[in-house]
Design a protein around this motif. Structure first.
Motif, PDB file in Angstrom:
ATOM      1  N   UNK A   1       0.820  -1.218   0.000  1.00  0.00           N
ATOM      2  CA  UNK A   1       0.000   0.000   0.000  1.00  0.00           C
ATOM      3  C   UNK A   1       0.849   1.261   0.000  1.00  0.00           C
ATOM      4  N   UNK A   2       2.110   1.121   0.270  1.00  0.00           N
ATOM      5  CA  UNK A   2       2.989   2.284   0.230  1.00  0.00           C
ATOM      6  C   UNK A   2       3.520   2.588  -1.152  1.00  0.00           C
ATOM      7  N   UNK A   3       3.173   1.767  -2.149  1.00  0.00           N
ATOM      8  CA  UNK A   3       3.633   1.997  -3.526  1.00  0.00           C
ATOM      9  C   UNK A   3       2.637   2.929  -4.221  1.00  0.00           C
TER      10      UNK A   3
ATOM     11  N   UNK B   1       6.776   3.806   2.856  1.00  0.00           N
ATOM     12  CA  UNK B   1       6.250   2.941   3.903  1.00  0.00           C
ATOM     13  C   UNK B   1       4.732   3.091   3.967  1.00  0.00           C
ATOM     14  N   UNK B   2       4.042   2.043   4.344  1.00  0.00           N
ATOM     15  CA  UNK B   2       2.577   2.128   4.376  1.00  0.00           C
ATOM     16  C   UNK B   2       2.099   3.041   5.493  1.00  0.00           C
ATOM     17  N   UNK B   3       0.868   3.451   5.385  1.00  0.00           N
ATOM     18  CA  UNK B   3       0.257   4.250   6.439  1.00  0.00           C
ATOM     19  C   UNK B   3       0.137   3.405   7.713  1.00  0.00           C
TER      20      UNK B   3
ATOM     21  N   UNK C   1       2.827   9.125   4.448  1.00  0.00           N
ATOM     22  CA  UNK C   1       1.670   9.619   3.690  1.00  0.00           C
ATOM     23  C   UNK C   1       2.186  10.285   2.427  1.00  0.00           C
ATOM     24  N   UNK C   2       1.754   9.808   1.265  1.00  0.00           N
ATOM     25  CA  UNK C   2       2.203  10.333  -0.021  1.00  0.00           C
ATOM     26  C   UNK C   2       1.112  11.246  -0.573  1.00  0.00           C
ATOM     27  N   UNK C   3       1.514  12.452  -0.944  1.00  0.00           N
ATOM     28  CA  UNK C   3       0.576  13.425  -1.523  1.00  0.00           C
ATOM     29  C   UNK C   3       1.032  13.766  -2.932  1.00  0.00           C
TER      30      UNK C   3
END
Length: 354
Positions: A44-46, A80-82, A86-88
């Protein structure tokens, strides 16, 4: 003191032993799909960053990296996953378009408001958007702003409603700029200057607010006086344009006629100077000839008089085509005698035949 770390390790092992046994039991009961969940959670971090975007990564709420190093280009981003990362994603290459009608009479969305605004004899300031010019006239202003994200980091940190910030900045700049210009300038040849001023001042406000918004262009959709006096303003503009046209025509005529007049003046002056020089030279020659004849006349008047007479007669006969000698008056020596002497010459132009 040397036995204390060993004692702490033993106590910690005793406390974690139930947790380890529970984990082993969970692994034994869940088997393969627990591994699938763990892999899905890690994946989920991709994040796939699109070509018109960049990405920013926040780890426990703090931006990862500094400056340009914190901005991730388009492509595959592994984080890294939540809730760790956090990717914006920020659409930096996309151009947005926003209508700005807060200073226009069509600001109200309902048809009743628009009908009342356009058909009333007076302007309702509570329902109608407008701006005041420097000479206390009223104009309506509608624009379209095209903008994009200029600073992804500032955008991510500060902007919650970018369009609202843009509207506030442009309308603030419009009110200030229109308040310093007369209405004739605003409605005629000052539009381009007004757009440039609004763009510069609005961008300065957005930069001061660290909004991360960059204005691409501002387009005037409508800039006009109120509907109630629009015809009067149109007549004034028409008269001003006609006056400007006539002034330019007069300037063009002057630009053509002045060089021509200067040329004619030079030619006239040159011709006058040449004629004056010829006349002066001729007068001097005649004066010198007269002085010479007068000197000869003082020496021998009879000879000079006879010569002048003969030269005068010859000059007259030279221009005549035919010469008649008229008889003398009665009592002369040859009464009734008439003698014609053909000269064999054509009369000079303008001369007499007889």
């Amino acid at each position: 003191m040397s036995d204390r770390p060993a004692t702490l390790a033993a106590e910690l092992s005793t406390l974690l032993e139930p947790v380890g046994r529970a984990a082993l039991v969970a692994v034994e009961r869940l088997h393969w799909w627990l591994a699938v969940l763990l892999v899905a959670y890690a994946a989920s971090g991709i994040t796939l960053v699109q070509p018109d975007e960049v990405a920013l990564t926040y780890r426990f709420g703090a931006l990862v990296g500094e400056g340009a190093g914190a901005i991730q280009p388009p492509g595959l981003l592994i984080a890294l996953p939540r809730p760790i990362d956090r990717v914006e994603r920020v659409p930096v290459a996309r151009v947005f378009e926003t209508e700005l009608r807060a200073l226009h009479f069509t600001e109200g969305a309902d048809k009743v408001t628009r009908y009342l605004v356009t058909n009333r004899a007076t302007l309702d300031p509570e329902r109608t958007g407008y701006a005041l010019t420097g000479d206390q006239n009223i104009v309506h202003l509608a624009m379209v702003a095209r903008w994009q994200v200029g600073d992804p980091i500032a955008w991510s940190r500060a902007v919650h409603d970018p369009e609202n910030q843009l509207r506030v900045a442009v309308h603030q700049a419009a009110v200030a700029a229109l308040g310093g210009l007369p209405v004739d300038t605003v409605l005629s040849d000052g539009r381009q200057q007004l757009v440039e001023t609004l763009t510069r001042d609005a961008q300065a406000s957005l930069d001061a607010w660290q909004a991360g918004v960059s204005i691409v262009s501002l387009e005037l959709v409508d800039l006009a006086p109120p509907q109630q006096v629009k015809e009067a303003f149109r007549d004034v503009q028409t008269a001003a344009i006609e006056a400007e046209t006539r002034v330019r025509s007069a300037e063009e005529y002057r630009a053509v006629q002045l060089p021509k007049a200067r040329t004619d003046k030079r030619r006239a002056v040159q011709a006058a100077e040449t004629d004056a020089l010829e006349r002066v030279q001729q007068a001097r020659s005649e004066a010198e000839a007269f002085v010479a004849i007068a000197e000869e006349h003082r020496k021998d008047p009879t000879v000079v008089r006879e010569r002048l007479y003969r030269e005068g007669i010859e000059a007259v006969l030279r221009d005549a085509g035919k010469v008649d000698f008229v008889p003398p008056p009665p009592g002369a020596r040859y009464p009734g005698t008439r003698l014609t002497v053909p000269t064999g010459r054509a009369p000079r132009a303008g001369g007499r035949n007889e």
